[in-house]
Design a protein around this motif. Sequence first.
Motif, PDB file in Angstrom:
ATOM      1  N   LEU A 151     -10.630  -4.741 -24.021  1.00 56.11           N
ATOM      2  CA  LEU A 151     -11.085  -3.367 -23.840  1.00 56.11           C
ATOM      3  C   LEU A 151     -10.331  -2.676 -22.713  1.00 56.11           C
ATOM      4  O   LEU A 151      -9.774  -3.332 -21.825  1.00 56.11           O
ATOM      5  CB  LEU A 151     -12.582  -3.362 -23.510  1.00 56.11           C
ATOM      6  N   PRO A 152     -10.341  -1.343 -22.714  1.00 57.39           N
ATOM      7  CA  PRO A 152      -9.850  -0.620 -21.530  1.00 57.39           C
ATOM      8  C   PRO A 152     -10.837  -0.805 -20.386  1.00 57.39           C
ATOM      9  O   PRO A 152     -11.898  -1.415 -20.554  1.00 57.39           O
ATOM     10  CB  PRO A 152      -9.810   0.835 -22.006  1.00 57.39           C
ATOM     11  N   GLU A 153     -10.507  -0.272 -19.229  1.00 55.35           N
ATOM     12  CA  GLU A 153     -11.399  -0.419 -18.082  1.00 55.35           C
ATOM     13  C   GLU A 153     -12.802   0.096 -18.408  1.00 55.35           C
ATOM     14  O   GLU A 153     -12.968   1.093 -19.107  1.00 55.35           O
ATOM     15  CB  GLU A 153     -10.837   0.333 -16.875  1.00 55.35           C
ATOM     16  N   LYS A 154     -13.782  -0.614 -17.873  1.00 57.22           N
ATOM     17  CA  LYS A 154     -15.179  -0.277 -18.135  1.00 57.22           C
ATOM     18  C   LYS A 154     -15.844   0.170 -16.836  1.00 57.22           C
ATOM     19  O   LYS A 154     -15.707  -0.479 -15.796  1.00 57.22           O
ATOM     20  CB  LYS A 154     -15.913  -1.483 -18.720  1.00 57.22           C
ATOM     21  N   VAL A 155     -16.580   1.281 -16.906  1.00 60.33           N
ATOM     22  CA  VAL A 155     -17.245   1.838 -15.735  1.00 60.33           C
ATOM     23  C   VAL A 155     -18.580   1.133 -15.499  1.00 60.33           C
ATOM     24  O   VAL A 155     -19.380   0.955 -16.425  1.00 60.33           O
ATOM     25  CB  VAL A 155     -17.476   3.352 -15.906  1.00 60.33           C
ATOM     26  N   PHE A 156     -18.810   0.734 -14.256  1.00 60.08           N
ATOM     27  CA  PHE A 156     -20.090   0.175 -13.820  1.00 60.08           C
ATOM     28  C   PHE A 156     -20.548   0.960 -12.597  1.00 60.08           C
ATOM     29  O   PHE A 156     -19.915   0.922 -11.541  1.00 60.08           O
ATOM     30  CB  PHE A 156     -19.945  -1.308 -13.481  1.00 60.08           C
ATOM     31  N   VAL A 157     -21.654   1.688 -12.743  1.00 63.10           N
ATOM     32  CA  VAL A 157     -22.196   2.525 -11.672  1.00 63.10           C
ATOM     33  C   VAL A 157     -23.483   1.905 -11.151  1.00 63.10           C
ATOM     34  O   VAL A 157     -24.349   1.504 -11.942  1.00 63.10           O
ATOM     35  CB  VAL A 157     -22.497   3.950 -12.184  1.00 63.10           C
ATOM     36  N   PHE A 158     -23.613   1.807  -9.831  1.00 61.66           N
ATOM     37  CA  PHE A 158     -24.937   1.511  -9.279  1.00 61.66           C
ATOM     38  C   PHE A 158     -25.343   2.673  -8.384  1.00 61.66           C
ATOM     39  O   PHE A 158     -24.576   3.158  -7.562  1.00 61.66           O
ATOM     40  CB  PHE A 158     -24.993   0.163  -8.548  1.00 61.66           C
ATOM     41  N   HIS A 159     -26.557   3.155  -8.614  1.00 65.66           N
ATOM     42  CA  HIS A 159     -27.090   4.291  -7.870  1.00 65.66           C
ATOM     43  C   HIS A 159     -27.778   3.790  -6.606  1.00 65.66           C
ATOM     44  O   HIS A 159     -28.444   2.755  -6.613  1.00 65.66           O
ATOM     45  CB  HIS A 159     -28.092   5.063  -8.734  1.00 65.66           C
ATOM     46  N   GLN A 160     -27.627   4.554  -5.522  1.00 60.55           N
ATOM     47  CA  GLN A 160     -28.243   4.145  -4.254  1.00 60.55           C
ATOM     48  C   GLN A 160     -28.670   5.380  -3.477  1.00 60.55           C
ATOM     49  O   GLN A 160     -27.861   6.266  -3.212  1.00 60.55           O
ATOM     50  CB  GLN A 160     -27.264   3.306  -3.421  1.00 60.55           C
ATOM     51  N   ARG A 203     -14.087  -7.314  -6.492  1.00 57.88           N
ATOM     52  CA  ARG A 203     -13.324  -6.737  -7.596  1.00 57.88           C
ATOM     53  C   ARG A 203     -13.376  -7.684  -8.792  1.00 57.88           C
ATOM     54  O   ARG A 203     -13.322  -8.904  -8.629  1.00 57.88           O
ATOM     55  CB  ARG A 203     -11.851  -6.553  -7.212  1.00 57.88           C
ATOM     56  N   HIS A 204     -13.429  -7.108  -9.994  1.00 58.29           N
ATOM     57  CA  HIS A 204     -13.371  -7.906 -11.216  1.00 58.29           C
ATOM     58  C   HIS A 204     -12.419  -7.224 -12.190  1.00 58.29           C
ATOM     59  O   HIS A 204     -12.478  -6.000 -12.364  1.00 58.29           O
ATOM     60  CB  HIS A 204     -14.762  -8.049 -11.838  1.00 58.29           C
ATOM     61  N   PRO A 205     -11.535  -7.990 -12.819  1.00 61.52           N
ATOM     62  CA  PRO A 205     -10.537  -7.391 -13.712  1.00 61.52           C
ATOM     63  C   PRO A 205     -11.185  -6.534 -14.796  1.00 61.52           C
ATOM     64  O   PRO A 205     -12.129  -6.962 -15.465  1.00 61.52           O
ATOM     65  CB  PRO A 205      -9.840  -8.613 -14.324  1.00 61.52           C
ATOM     66  N   GLY A 206     -10.675  -5.317 -14.931  1.00 60.88           N
ATOM     67  CA  GLY A 206     -11.124  -4.443 -16.001  1.00 60.88           C
ATOM     68  C   GLY A 206     -12.404  -3.685 -15.733  1.00 60.88           C
ATOM     69  O   GLY A 206     -12.860  -2.931 -16.593  1.00 60.88           O
TER      70      GLY A 206
END
Length: 322
Positions: free
Chosen positions: A229-238, A252-255
Amino acid sequence: MRTVPGVVAVFGLLLGVAACSDEPGAAAPGATTPPASSAGSSPTTRPPATPTPPSAPVEGELPRGGRTIFPKYQLVAYVGLPGSPALGPLDKDLDARAARLEKLSRAYAAGRTPQPVMELITVVAKATPGQDRMYRGRIPDAKIDEYLAAARKHKMLLLLDVQPGRAKILPEVKRLERWLKEPDVGLAFDPEWAVGPNQVPGRVFGRTTGTELDSIASYLSGLVQTHKLPEKVFVFHQLSARIVTGEQALRRHPGVVTIKSVDGIGARADKLETWGKLTQRLPAGVHAGFKLFHTEDTRHGPLMTPAQVLALRPRPELVVYE
């Protein structure tokens, strides 16, 4: 997503509108949960057909091209729960909302390509336990498919937002794998709604740890690599420092493009103070995001403008409107 006092009390009503389920095993991947029948409906009446999402973007690419998010794109998101306007503008009329979001995203370009984002609340915290006593509800699979179809129609990213209540976050995330394997679907996590086994969402702030966030990012990275897959967005709200402890354990994690969305609420000065505190020591590789609340923020003055938001440092590479 919002300040705790008084908000979760509204969720029971909102969940009824959104036809969420809280039964154990409900809405398992691949099994569509039909909406509740209206009173007086004939037993033979069939529910409306679930829209088939348009084809995914070009294999291995993001909706508007390429495989990497930053620095090419500026992300701008609307949040929503179907049928629940109190939880963001993305509650209905998706084509109309998409047109507004498209226009808004252009105001944030500032040398980048705008990439609008639909952030769909798929798991929502509740003030009542439900049958499995997890204090959370899940929207039907058919609704996720509907929002994915809308996002693809307008070449937008879709983020699946999780407010887990008492449930463990990683199993709730893995339950969404059917969609997370798609090239244009990412994840958002609201840890202020992740409470302990004897706690009730809304009565206390939930919390998470850098180690837990890292486990989510690691899982998403595995999906990216397995499915090319292309890069995947992971958001955490704070919204405050106490929501996340041991944040430096997040690596950091690849992708995976990890973004901390600073969700300060209220007057501009208060939001800027929260921003300064929560972006001072971002873990390596974590990008900054900023949230604006149409209702709560404007009780204290006008909503911050795109120019004011873009003047923040570090630059908010994701701007969220709820």
